[in-house]
Design an enzyme around this catalytic site. Structure first.
Site, short mmCIF file in Angstrom:
data_model
loop_
_atom_site.label_atom_id
_atom_site.label_comp_id
_atom_site.label_asym_id
_atom_site.label_seq_id
_atom_site.Cartn_x
_atom_site.Cartn_y
_atom_site.Cartn_z
N ASP A 1 0.85 -1.18 0.00
CA ASP A 1 0.00 0.00 0.00
C ASP A 1 0.89 1.24 0.00
OD1 ASP A 1 -2.30 1.93 0.98
OD2 ASP A 1 -3.27 0.02 0.56
N LYS B 1 -3.79 -0.75 -6.83
CA LYS B 1 -4.80 0.00 -6.09
C LYS B 1 -4.58 1.49 -6.35
CE LYS B 1 -6.09 1.03 -1.25
NZ LYS B 1 -5.83 0.62 0.17
N ASP C 1 -5.87 5.01 -5.15
CA ASP C 1 -6.60 5.68 -4.07
C ASP C 1 -7.11 7.05 -4.54
OD1 ASP C 1 -7.60 5.90 -1.48
OD2 ASP C 1 -5.71 5.28 -0.56
N SER D 1 -9.84 2.74 -5.35
CA SER D 1 -10.15 2.71 -3.92
C SER D 1 -10.43 4.13 -3.48
CB SER D 1 -8.97 2.13 -3.13
OG SER D 1 -9.22 2.15 -1.75
N ARG E 1 -13.74 0.13 -3.85
CA ARG E 1 -14.19 0.39 -2.48
C ARG E 1 -15.52 1.13 -2.52
NH1 ARG E 1 -10.71 1.14 1.52
NH2 ARG E 1 -12.61 1.55 2.72
N ASP F 1 -12.92 3.07 5.58
CA ASP F 1 -11.86 2.12 5.89
C ASP F 1 -12.24 1.29 7.11
OD1 ASP F 1 -10.39 3.25 3.86
OD2 ASP F 1 -9.05 4.36 5.16
#
Length: 594
Positions: A83, A174, A176, A214, A235, A239
């Protein structure tokens, strides 16, 4: 090649009313694996490649080694994903590179190491100029920068970065969304990034890459439908934090408007998916609920965030470095896995894979549970019972071959703080401190918000903070704002803990913990079980009244016999535990004359 849809796929969608999904050869079933964020966050104070309890090269290699050597790989877990915080503070000649101290080999070499273990490699970036944790370390903009005026310019930085990342032989990415990105146009941004990814993968010519937007700004079925045509998982909720309260809040979001939704058009004030109490959530309106349930399927999945199963406690030093290590009881680990599996959600761990307890490993690798998650139909679960009287949620999911999975979850909300009976824990007395006393940051530095207590009301906040702090080895004291509601944990040296106090503003009430503190708090005690005798109507699960239905307890691996009309539980379901069942047609008559 790039994402395409065959004529067969189009015909199937037309017949089933499904949503057109990305057909890039990736994530035909929900991805299984590991991601660093939930546990390791941005723990980078080590600034080297080998220190333990640090987000660095050693962590990723150890994780890959452990996954390959454990039952996880054989059960289907295959992704090892970095991440945020892998990046160097500055770009090099305009390119994002790995931090040279913590990842000296670079991500291409690290991907090769993960691949050598028969696993797949994932990484992280963000749609805007900055990643979510870049304020901790970055000097240059290290995000893709595909927003605002860059959209009309074709997002050249994003195209370059995606090509770089794909050239490192990644299998999962991923993307974000944070730090003031262009939210009104984010679906357009994510679509452009997805096309860059498809083009780069086609140029590379080896294997697909799972595309994972995400972004907590994804709130409406319209967005999810668009994402399904360009992404493999996305997502849709806040979280997850390492607490049951956080898990239960996400379960409530998965089940919004279920079993009963609100008819009619959306009201004008529905500017987000979740607003106010569940009874008036925008997602609880029928038009929103039904479209949300229809989106996921082969190649594209709703992602409610990571699993907490398998976690182990951190050292105090690791917690102070930013790691999150609270441990859920086994019952709650089972319940989260069951509901995530029923929802056809990606299953990504974040635990220290070198130290997963045997009991947690058995939960995570239960093949019958994973078969429900990986079922080829890819259906979303539906919460068909929300029984607030008994504290029960029950979910159903259609499976291939006419089978049905059912999860009965004990959602009782009895506060753990009121269940405390251990005299050693009672010795840790909590007392209020007058607001006018002065807070000394050197005596009790702030460790940030108490995990899991942002989902409770003001009236339960004190008890929640007490228990969360008591079971957090790094938390010696806390202060609280009932208006938010919010509480922050503090770390105090043992000789100063009895005189620590603070004032963070007029609205804050201050609390401190008085020694003695128990050296090793016990696991949270059990609350009330759901008694045996809970009745399921098999007609609610799609079976005719005269149909003979074979029932199997999935976690226990036990056959529970053949039932007609109803199924009645014969054992209690523990506090926050789950009874996960698989029901099958049983067309053959069992002789009665034997």
């Amino acid at each position: 090649m790039g994402g395409t849809r065959s004529l067969t796929t189009a015909l199937v969608l037309a017949m089933t009313g499904g949503v057109a999904a990305l057909d890039n050869g990736a994530a035909n079933t929900p991805p299984l694996g590991w991601c660093s964020w939930q546990r390791y966050r941005c723990a980078i104070s080590c600034n080297d490649a080998t220190s333990p309890d640090c987000f660095n090269e050693r962590l990723i290699k150890d994780t890959a080694d452990a996954m390959a050597a454990s039952p996880l790989k054989a059960a289907g877990y295959e992704y090892v994903a970095l991440d945020d915080c892998w990046q160097a503070p500055r770009r090099v000649n305009g390119h994002v590179v790995a931090d040279p101290n913590r990842f000296p080999s670079g991500l291409k070499a690290l991907a090769a190491y993960v691949h050598s273990k028969g696993l797949k490699f994932g990484m992280y970036t963000a749609v805007g100029n900055f990643t979510c944790a870049s304020g901790r370390f970055a000097v240059d903009p290290i995000g893709l920068g595909c927003d605002y005026d860059q959209i009309s310019k074709g997002c050249p930085v994003a195209k370059q970065d995606i090509e770089d990342f794909v050239s490192w032989d990644i299998d999962h990415i991923k993307v974000d969304g944070c730090k003031g990105f262009d939210e009104p146009h984010m679906n357009q941004s994510y679509d452009m990034i997805g096309q860059f990814l498809q083009d780069a993968v086609a140029k590379r010519g080896t294997g697909p890459v799972v595309y994972h937007p995400s972004n907590l700004g994804f709130e409406f079925p319209r967005q999810f439908r668009e994402l399904a045509s360009t992404a493999n998982q996305w997502r849709f909720q806040t979280d997850v934090q390492d607490s049951w309260e956080s898990v239960a809040g996400i379960m409530a979001s998965i089940g919004a408007g279920q079993p009963t939704c609100i008819p009619g058009p959306l009201p004008a004030n529905c500017t987000g998916r979740l607003r106010g109490p569940p009874s008036v959530w925008c997602a609880s309106f029928c038009v929103e609920r039904d479209e949300f349930l229809a989106v996921p399927g082969r190649g594209g999945w709703h992602d409610p965030d990571m699993l907490l199963a398998g976690e182990t406690p951190c050292t105090p030093a690791a917690t102070k470095a930013g790691m999150q290590c609270s441990v859920l009881p086994l019952a709650e680990q089972r319940s989260q896995l069951a509901v995530w599996a029923m929802a056809s959600a990606p299953l990504l761990l974040s635990a220290d894979l070198t130290a997963v307890p045997n009991e947690s490993m058995a939960i995570l690798t239960n093949r019958d549970v994973l078969a429900i998650n990986q079922d080829p139909l890819g259906r979303m679960s539906f919460r068909f019972i929300s029984d607030t009287v008994h504290g029960v949620d029950a979910w159903k999911k259609e499976l291939v071959g006419g089978d049905v999975a059912v999860a009965i979850v004990n959602m009782n909300t009895t506060n753990r703080a009121r269940q405390m009976a251990n005299p050693d824990v009672k010795a840790a007395e909590w007392v209020a401190v007058p607001n006018h006393l002065i807070y000394d940051d050197a005596t009790c530095p702030d460790l940030g918000q108490v995990t899991g207590c942002s989902h409770v009301g003001a009236e339960q906040l004190v008890q929640c903070c007490e228990m969360a702090c008591l079971y957090d080895a790094a938390c010696d004291a806390f202060n609280i704002n009932p208006e938010t509601p919010r509480c922050n944990k503090r770390a105090c040296s043992p000789d100063n803990i009895t005189k620590a106090s603070w004032n963070n503003g007029d609205s804050w009430s201050a609390y401190r913990m008085v020694l003695p503190r128990p050296p090793a708090p016990p696991a949270p005690p059990a609350g009330p079980p759901l008694p045996a005798g809970y009745v399921l109507q098999l007609s609610d699960l799609g079976f005719a009244q005269d149909t003979r239905v074979h029932v199997r307890d999935v976690f226990a691996g036990q056959d529970l016999g053949i039932h007609t009309g109803t199924f009645v539980t014969t054992n209690p379901i523990g506090y926050h535990d789950v009874l996960l069942l698989r029901l099958s047609y049983s067309p053959f008559r069992v002789p009665t004359d034997l």
